[in-house]
Scaffold this motif. Structure first.
Motif, short mmCIF file in Angstrom:
data_model
loop_
_atom_site.label_atom_id
_atom_site.label_comp_id
_atom_site.label_asym_id
_atom_site.label_seq_id
_atom_site.Cartn_x
_atom_site.Cartn_y
_atom_site.Cartn_z
N LEU A 1 0.82 -1.21 0.00
CA LEU A 1 0.00 0.00 0.00
C LEU A 1 0.86 1.26 0.00
N ARG A 2 1.95 1.24 0.74
CA ARG A 2 2.85 2.41 0.76
C ARG A 2 3.48 2.62 -0.63
N ARG A 3 3.89 1.53 -1.27
CA ARG A 3 4.45 1.64 -2.62
C ARG A 3 3.42 2.18 -3.60
N ASP A 4 2.18 1.68 -3.45
CA ASP A 4 1.10 2.14 -4.31
C ASP A 4 0.83 3.62 -4.09
N ASP A 5 0.82 4.05 -2.83
CA ASP A 5 0.62 5.47 -2.52
C ASP A 5 1.75 6.33 -3.11
N ALA A 6 2.97 5.86 -2.98
CA ALA A 6 4.11 6.62 -3.49
C ALA A 6 4.06 6.73 -5.00
N LYS A 7 3.60 5.69 -5.65
CA LYS A 7 3.54 5.66 -7.11
C LYS A 7 2.39 6.52 -7.64
N ASN A 8 1.23 6.46 -6.98
CA ASN A 8 0.03 7.12 -7.47
C ASN A 8 -0.26 8.45 -6.81
N GLY A 9 0.46 8.82 -5.80
CA GLY A 9 0.18 10.07 -5.10
C GLY A 9 -0.69 9.83 -3.89
N PRO A 10 -0.66 10.75 -2.92
CA PRO A 10 -1.37 10.54 -1.65
C PRO A 10 -2.89 10.56 -1.76
N ASN A 11 -3.47 11.21 -2.76
CA ASN A 11 -4.93 11.32 -2.85
C ASN A 11 -5.56 10.31 -3.79
N SER A 12 -4.76 9.41 -4.35
CA SER A 12 -5.30 8.47 -5.34
C SER A 12 -6.30 7.50 -4.75
N ARG A 13 -6.11 7.09 -3.52
CA ARG A 13 -6.99 6.09 -2.93
C ARG A 13 -8.23 6.71 -2.30
N THR A 14 -8.12 7.91 -1.77
CA THR A 14 -9.25 8.49 -1.06
C THR A 14 -10.27 9.10 -2.00
N GLY A 15 -9.86 9.34 -3.23
CA GLY A 15 -10.79 9.95 -4.18
C GLY A 15 -10.98 11.42 -3.95
N ASP A 16 -10.15 12.04 -3.12
CA ASP A 16 -10.28 13.48 -2.85
C ASP A 16 -9.84 14.28 -4.06
N ALA A 17 -10.59 15.26 -4.39
CA ALA A 17 -10.21 16.17 -5.48
C ALA A 17 -9.50 17.37 -4.89
#
Length: 122
Positions: A105-121
């Motif tokens: 999950l940390r690798r995924d967050d680092a790759k996609n950015g911190p807001n990618s999972r929360t859906g925050d605009a």
């Protein structure tokens, strides 16, 4: 440490499966108790308390000593230590898997950015 065989391990987990017996063990962790003292917090007869105590004795979790007409019970923690060790294997198993998940999950967050999972605009 004493290693428990499968039959004794089953008896320990059976004994721990009842909330009345778990409370009795907790009370015994503070020192010896009579059968009457162990029964007191519950709305059960002395005969019912004695049945619970026999299950705990069969599992090797307590020892009973008779002085005159009074039965005193003592905690024997050795079977609990063996059961704890057995459960520890599964705790390590799940901790290792959760660590792997956290790293993914940390690798995924680092790759996609911190807001990618929360859906925050932004």
């Amino acid at each position: 440490m004493v290693e428990l065989n499968a039959q004794q391990m089953n008896a320990v987990f059976h004994a721990l499966g009842d909330p009345t017996r778990r409370q009795m063990l907790f009370d015994l962790s503070e020192g010896e108790r009579t059968v009457s003292q162990l029964a007191e917090p519950f709305a059960i007869s002395l005969a019912a308390a004695s049945k619970h105590i026999k299950v705990l004795e069969s599992a090797g979790l307590i020892r009973r000593e008779i002085r005159w007409r009074t039965h005193y019970c003592h905690l024997d923690p050795a079977p609990l230590a063996s059961a704890y060790e057995w459960l520890g294997f599964y705790a390590r198993f799940w901790n290792e898997r959760l660590d792997v998940l956290e790293n993914l999950l940390r690798r995924d967050d680092a790759k996609n950015g911190p807001n990618s999972r929360t859906g925050d605009a932004q």
